[in-house]
Every structure is written in structure tokens, then in C-alpha cells.
Enzyme design. Structure first.
Site, PDB file in Angstrom:
ATOM      1  N   ASP A   7       0.697  -1.413  -0.134  1.00 35.33           N
ATOM      2  CA  ASP A   7       0.195   0.137   0.124  1.00 35.33           C
ATOM      3  C   ASP A   7       1.154   0.925   0.084  1.00 35.33           C
ATOM      4  O   ASP A   7       1.868   1.366   0.234  1.00 35.33           O
ATOM      5  CB  ASP A   7      -1.036   0.335   1.466  1.00 35.33           C
ATOM      6  CG  ASP A   7      -1.575   1.429   1.552  1.00 35.33           C
ATOM      7  OD1 ASP A   7      -2.323   1.259   0.290  1.00 35.33           O
ATOM      8  OD2 ASP A   7      -1.887   1.547   2.878  1.00 35.33           O
ATOM      9  N   LEU A   8       0.324   1.991  -0.577  1.00 32.23           N
ATOM     10  CA  LEU A   8       1.352   3.557  -0.400  1.00 32.23           C
ATOM     11  C   LEU A   8       1.139   4.685   0.825  1.00 32.23           C
ATOM     12  O   LEU A   8       2.047   4.516   1.901  1.00 32.23           O
ATOM     13  CB  LEU A   8       1.048   4.275  -1.736  1.00 32.23           C
ATOM     14  CG  LEU A   8       1.385   5.407  -2.076  1.00 32.23           C
ATOM     15  CD1 LEU A   8       2.752   5.389  -2.415  1.00 32.23           C
ATOM     16  CD2 LEU A   8       0.870   6.775  -2.878  1.00 32.23           C
ATOM     17  N   ASP A   9      -0.158   5.163   1.071  1.00 31.27           N
ATOM     18  CA  ASP A   9      -0.075   5.885   2.020  1.00 31.27           C
ATOM     19  C   ASP A   9      -0.090   5.232   3.358  1.00 31.27           C
ATOM     20  O   ASP A   9      -0.741   4.510   4.048  1.00 31.27           O
ATOM     21  CB  ASP A   9      -1.873   6.890   1.970  1.00 31.27           C
ATOM     22  CG  ASP A   9      -2.231   7.394   0.820  1.00 31.27           C
ATOM     23  OD1 ASP A   9      -0.452   8.970   0.521  1.00 31.27           O
ATOM     24  OD2 ASP A   9      -2.749   7.499  -0.221  1.00 31.27           O
ATOM     25  N   THR A  15       0.942  10.463   4.122  1.00 29.16           N
ATOM     26  CA  THR A  15       0.631  11.575   3.696  1.00 29.16           C
ATOM     27  C   THR A  15      -0.895  11.236   4.120  1.00 29.16           C
ATOM     28  O   THR A  15      -1.405  12.480   3.699  1.00 29.16           O
ATOM     29  CB  THR A  15      -0.026  10.457   2.415  1.00 29.16           C
ATOM     30  OG1 THR A  15      -0.436   9.958   2.124  1.00 29.16           O
ATOM     31  CG2 THR A  15       1.542  11.097   1.777  1.00 29.16           C
ATOM     32  N   LYS A  43      -8.394   5.523   5.673  1.00 37.72           N
ATOM     33  CA  LYS A  43      -7.869   5.131   5.345  1.00 37.72           C
ATOM     34  C   LYS A  43      -8.101   4.373   4.656  1.00 37.72           C
ATOM     35  O   LYS A  43      -8.260   3.485   5.127  1.00 37.72           O
ATOM     36  CB  LYS A  43      -6.823   4.769   6.308  1.00 37.72           C
ATOM     37  CG  LYS A  43      -5.814   6.093   7.312  1.00 37.72           C
ATOM     38  CD  LYS A  43      -4.966   5.546   8.850  1.00 37.72           C
ATOM     39  CE  LYS A  43      -4.512   6.642   9.246  1.00 37.72           C
ATOM     40  NZ  LYS A  43      -3.921   6.491  10.061  1.00 37.72           N
ATOM     41  N   GLY A  44      -7.503   4.586   3.230  1.00 32.27           N
ATOM     42  CA  GLY A  44      -7.521   3.192   2.407  1.00 32.27           C
ATOM     43  C   GLY A  44      -8.935   3.765   1.545  1.00 32.27           C
ATOM     44  O   GLY A  44      -9.024   2.532   0.575  1.00 32.27           O
ATOM     45  N   SER A 112      -2.540   0.257  -4.146  1.00 29.83           N
ATOM     46  CA  SER A 112      -2.728   1.475  -3.711  1.00 29.83           C
ATOM     47  C   SER A 112      -4.338   2.287  -4.180  1.00 29.83           C
ATOM     48  O   SER A 112      -4.095   2.409  -5.344  1.00 29.83           O
ATOM     49  CB  SER A 112      -2.289   2.860  -3.495  1.00 29.83           C
ATOM     50  OG  SER A 112      -2.242   4.168  -3.175  1.00 29.83           O
ATOM     51  N   ALA A 113      -4.949   2.827  -3.333  1.00 31.87           N
ATOM     52  CA  ALA A 113      -6.249   3.480  -4.013  1.00 31.87           C
ATOM     53  C   ALA A 113      -6.277   5.016  -4.460  1.00 31.87           C
ATOM     54  O   ALA A 113      -7.017   5.566  -4.736  1.00 31.87           O
ATOM     55  CB  ALA A 113      -7.346   3.521  -2.174  1.00 31.87           C
ATOM     56  N   SER A 114      -4.921   5.304  -3.472  1.00 28.83           N
ATOM     57  CA  SER A 114      -4.712   6.675  -4.372  1.00 28.83           C
ATOM     58  C   SER A 114      -4.566   6.866  -5.435  1.00 28.83           C
ATOM     59  O   SER A 114      -3.947   6.241  -6.485  1.00 28.83           O
ATOM     60  CB  SER A 114      -3.431   7.264  -4.182  1.00 28.83           C
ATOM     61  OG  SER A 114      -3.310   8.932  -4.327  1.00 28.83           O
ATOM     62  N   ASN A 116      -3.243   9.282  -6.791  1.00 23.81           N
ATOM     63  CA  ASN A 116      -2.082  10.266  -6.962  1.00 23.81           C
ATOM     64  C   ASN A 116      -0.741   9.087  -7.287  1.00 23.81           C
ATOM     65  O   ASN A 116      -0.065   9.612  -6.813  1.00 23.81           O
ATOM     66  CB  ASN A 116      -1.826  11.125  -6.379  1.00 23.81           C
ATOM     67  CG  ASN A 116      -3.226  12.251  -6.452  1.00 23.81           C
ATOM     68  OD1 ASN A 116      -2.873  13.042  -7.727  1.00 23.81           O
ATOM     69  ND2 ASN A 116      -3.883  12.564  -5.036  1.00 23.81           N
ATOM     70  N   LYS A 143     -10.573  -0.335  -1.555  1.00 28.02           N
ATOM     71  CA  LYS A 143     -10.732  -0.929  -0.373  1.00 28.02           C
ATOM     72  C   LYS A 143     -11.989  -1.097   0.367  1.00 28.02           C
ATOM     73  O   LYS A 143     -12.614  -0.001   0.887  1.00 28.02           O
ATOM     74  CB  LYS A 143      -9.692  -1.301  -0.145  1.00 28.02           C
ATOM     75  CG  LYS A 143      -8.073  -1.377  -0.505  1.00 28.02           C
ATOM     76  CD  LYS A 143      -6.767  -1.162  -0.208  1.00 28.02           C
ATOM     77  CE  LYS A 143      -5.808  -0.591  -1.309  1.00 28.02           C
ATOM     78  NZ  LYS A 143      -4.577  -0.432  -0.313  1.00 28.02           N
ATOM     79  N   GLU A 167       0.711  -3.132   4.260  1.00 22.97           N
ATOM     80  CA  GLU A 167      -0.976  -2.293   4.691  1.00 22.97           C
ATOM     81  C   GLU A 167      -1.515  -1.558   5.892  1.00 22.97           C
ATOM     82  O   GLU A 167      -0.539  -2.175   6.832  1.00 22.97           O
ATOM     83  CB  GLU A 167      -2.175  -3.531   4.908  1.00 22.97           C
ATOM     84  CG  GLU A 167      -2.945  -2.889   3.101  1.00 22.97           C
ATOM     85  CD  GLU A 167      -3.737  -1.816   2.789  1.00 22.97           C
ATOM     86  OE1 GLU A 167      -3.074  -0.549   4.185  1.00 22.97           O
ATOM     87  OE2 GLU A 167      -3.737  -1.378   1.950  1.00 22.97           O
ATOM     88  N   ASP A 168      -1.405  -0.559   6.295  1.00 21.77           N
ATOM     89  CA  ASP A 168      -1.362   0.857   7.932  1.00 21.77           C
ATOM     90  C   ASP A 168      -3.552   0.870   7.771  1.00 21.77           C
ATOM     91  O   ASP A 168      -3.111   1.494   8.940  1.00 21.77           O
ATOM     92  CB  ASP A 168      -1.376   1.510   7.347  1.00 21.77           C
ATOM     93  CG  ASP A 168      -1.456   2.758   6.643  1.00 21.77           C
ATOM     94  OD1 ASP A 168      -2.359   2.813   5.241  1.00 21.77           O
ATOM     95  OD2 ASP A 168      -1.638   3.692   7.377  1.00 21.77           O
TER      96      ASP A 168
HETATM   97  C1  BG6 Z   1      -5.694   5.940   0.044  1.00 23.95           C
HETATM   98  C2  BG6 Z   1      -5.511   6.769   0.954  1.00 23.95           C
HETATM   99  O1  BG6 Z   1      -4.622   5.506   0.266  1.00 23.95           O
HETATM  100  O2  BG6 Z   1      -5.934   6.994  -1.126  1.00 23.95           O
HETATM  101  C3  BG6 Z   1      -7.100   7.690   1.498  1.00 23.95           C
HETATM  102  O3  BG6 Z   1      -5.429   6.075   2.467  1.00 23.95           O
HETATM  103  C4  BG6 Z   1      -7.548   8.671   0.069  1.00 23.95           C
HETATM  104  O4  BG6 Z   1      -7.075   8.832   2.988  1.00 23.95           O
HETATM  105  C5  BG6 Z   1      -7.392   7.367  -1.096  1.00 23.95           C
HETATM  106  O5  BG6 Z   1      -8.374   8.878  -0.037  1.00 23.95           O
HETATM  107  C6  BG6 Z   1      -6.967   7.838  -2.797  1.00 23.95           C
HETATM  108  O6  BG6 Z   1      -6.202   8.795  -2.213  1.00 23.95           O
HETATM  109  P1  BG6 Z   1      -5.826   9.913  -3.539  1.00 23.95           P
HETATM  110  O7  BG6 Z   1      -5.060  10.124  -3.403  1.00 23.95           O
HETATM  111  O8  BG6 Z   1      -6.568   9.178  -4.670  1.00 23.95           O
HETATM  112  O9  BG6 Z   1      -6.848  10.829  -3.118  1.00 23.95           O
HETATM  113 MG    MG Z   2      -2.904   3.008   3.105  1.00 25.59          MG
END
Ligand code: BG6
Ligand code: MG
Length: 214
Positions: A7-9, A15, A43-44, A112-114, A116, A143, A167-168
């Protein structure tokens, strides 16, 4: 061949504080104060799913257009905060573990869910450690759905049962378990206590332990 999916964040970089600030500022405009505990449970969770949860806590209904506008503003705030992010923000022990994986033929993916994810790996200058990147741009289900990790395993060409997920977040551990993968809970929060193994940070993880996983 074994694989590690990170996982990233909260696992590679902290972050959560930036996400928290951005959400706080956005929802203050709606007259709602986001608490630390509520932020923990985000988170996640994907950006859109996070907004939906916040709106339900705030007892607020918005049009689709208003929601899209808030999502854009939230991300602009977040991106401004991480604009100067660099290698010094990589969490302790992460570079060492990625280097170990690279030298010992352990495949590595991001899960990752992000949306970014790619940008942040580039800012941290660790993209080359990753054999596959699956982030919020590649999945349709957030997730705790296992989609992100199953796609990661598929991209690496490895069976889910040969993958270990770091994972966190509770939603992330649940997703990895649903994918049939072993889990390492990071950060020491009680929310990840149901992972197969738990550590506060990666510096606590020994080479012997990594060998036992791979
Ligand atoms: C997850 C974070 O990794 O990504 C969440 O834990 C975040 O807090 C989610 O909302 C989505 O991230 P992003 O960068 O696409 O807004
Ligand atoms: Mg995370």
C-alpha cells in the site's frame, strides 16, 4: 516466485496528515468539523467513497456536480501540500526493504487506492523498484474489495496465495485477506491487529522474517 504488494499512504509515506488537512478545509466550508477518529476510518478509502462517508456524517446531500467540484478542490489542496515532497519523506526502513526485494528476486507491486500513486512514487524516486503499479486509476471497487490486490498479483503473474500485502488500514487488510493473500499490518494501529503479522515500522522487520515470507 513470491511477491510483495505495498500500500502507499501510511506504508511507504505518511500522507494521512495531508489528506486530513485537505478534507478538513473542504468540509469546513460545509460547516462540518472532521475529527481525527473519523479521519482514521478514511484510511485506505478512495477519494469519492471518503467524500460520501463525510457527507453522511455531516448529514448533507449534494448534487453530483457539487460533489465533483469538492473532489477537485480537495485534490488541488492535497497536491499543493505534497508539491515539495521528496525522498526524505519515505518512511524508515522502506528503501532498505525495496532494495532487499530487488536484490533477492522478490517481485514488488503497488496496491493503492490513491489516484496520485504514480506521481508520489516519482516524487519519492522509487518508481524503478516496482514491477507493477496498480492504483486508484486502475480499479472500479474501493478497498475492502480485493480488486486492487488481485490486479496487482495478475500484473506480476503471481498467484494471490504467493503474495504478501503490507497495509496500514483496516480496509486494506480486509481487502488483502479477501484476495487470499497474507498480510503484514503496519503502523501499530489496533485497526490492523487482524493482519497475520504486525509491525510499527519497517525498521523492525528482520531479514529472517522477510526470508520466511518469501
Ligand atoms: C488512500 C488513502 O491510500 O488513498 C486515503 O489512505 C485516500 O486517505 C485514498 O483518500 C485516495 O487517495 P487520492 O490520492 O486518490 O485522493
Ligand atoms: Mg494506507
Amino acid at each position: 516466485m513470491k511477491a510483495f504488494i505495498f500500500d502507499l499512504d501510511g506504508v511507504i509515506v505518511d500522507t494521512a496528515k495531508y489528506h486530513f488537512q485537505a478534507w478538513k478545509r473542504i468540509v469546513e466550508k460545509l460547516g462540518f468539523t472532521l475529527s481525527h477518529t473519523q479521519n482514521e476510518s478514511l484510511k485506505g478509502v478512495s477519494r469519492i467513497a471518503s467524500l460520501d462517508r463525510i457527507l453522511s456524517w455531516a448529514n448533507t446531500t449534494l448534487t453530483e456536480e457539487e460533489k465533483q467540484q469538492l473532489l477537485v478542490e480537495k485534490n488541488e489542496d492535497y497536491l499543493a501540500q505534497i508539491s515539495t515532497m521528496g525522498q526524505d519523506e519515505i518512511l524508515p526502513g522502506v528503501l532498505e526493504l525495496l532494495t532487499y526485494c530487488q536484490s533477492n528476486s522478490i517481485l514488488v507491486a503497488l496496491g493503492s487506492a490513491s489516484k496520485n500513486g504514480t506521481l508520489i512514487l516519482e516524487k519519492l524516486e522509487i518508481t524503478s523498484f516496482f514491477n507493477a503499479i496498480v492504483d486508484g486509476n486502475h480499479v472500479s471497487k474501493s478497498k475492502p474489495d480485493p480488486e486492487v490486490f488481485l490486479k496487482g498479483a495478475h500484473a506480476l503473474g503471481v498467484a494471490p496465495s504467493d503474495c504478501v500485502v503490507f497495509e496500514d488500514a483496516a480496509a486494506g487488510v480486509d481487502a488483502a485477506r479477501a484476495a487470499g493473500m497474507r498480510t503484514v499490518g503496519m503502523g501499530g494501529a489496533k485497526e490492523v491487529a487482524h493482519a497475520d503479522f504486525c509491525f510499527h515500522q519497517m525498521t523492525e522487520i528482520s531479514t529472517e522474517f522477510i526470508r520466511s515470507l518469501a
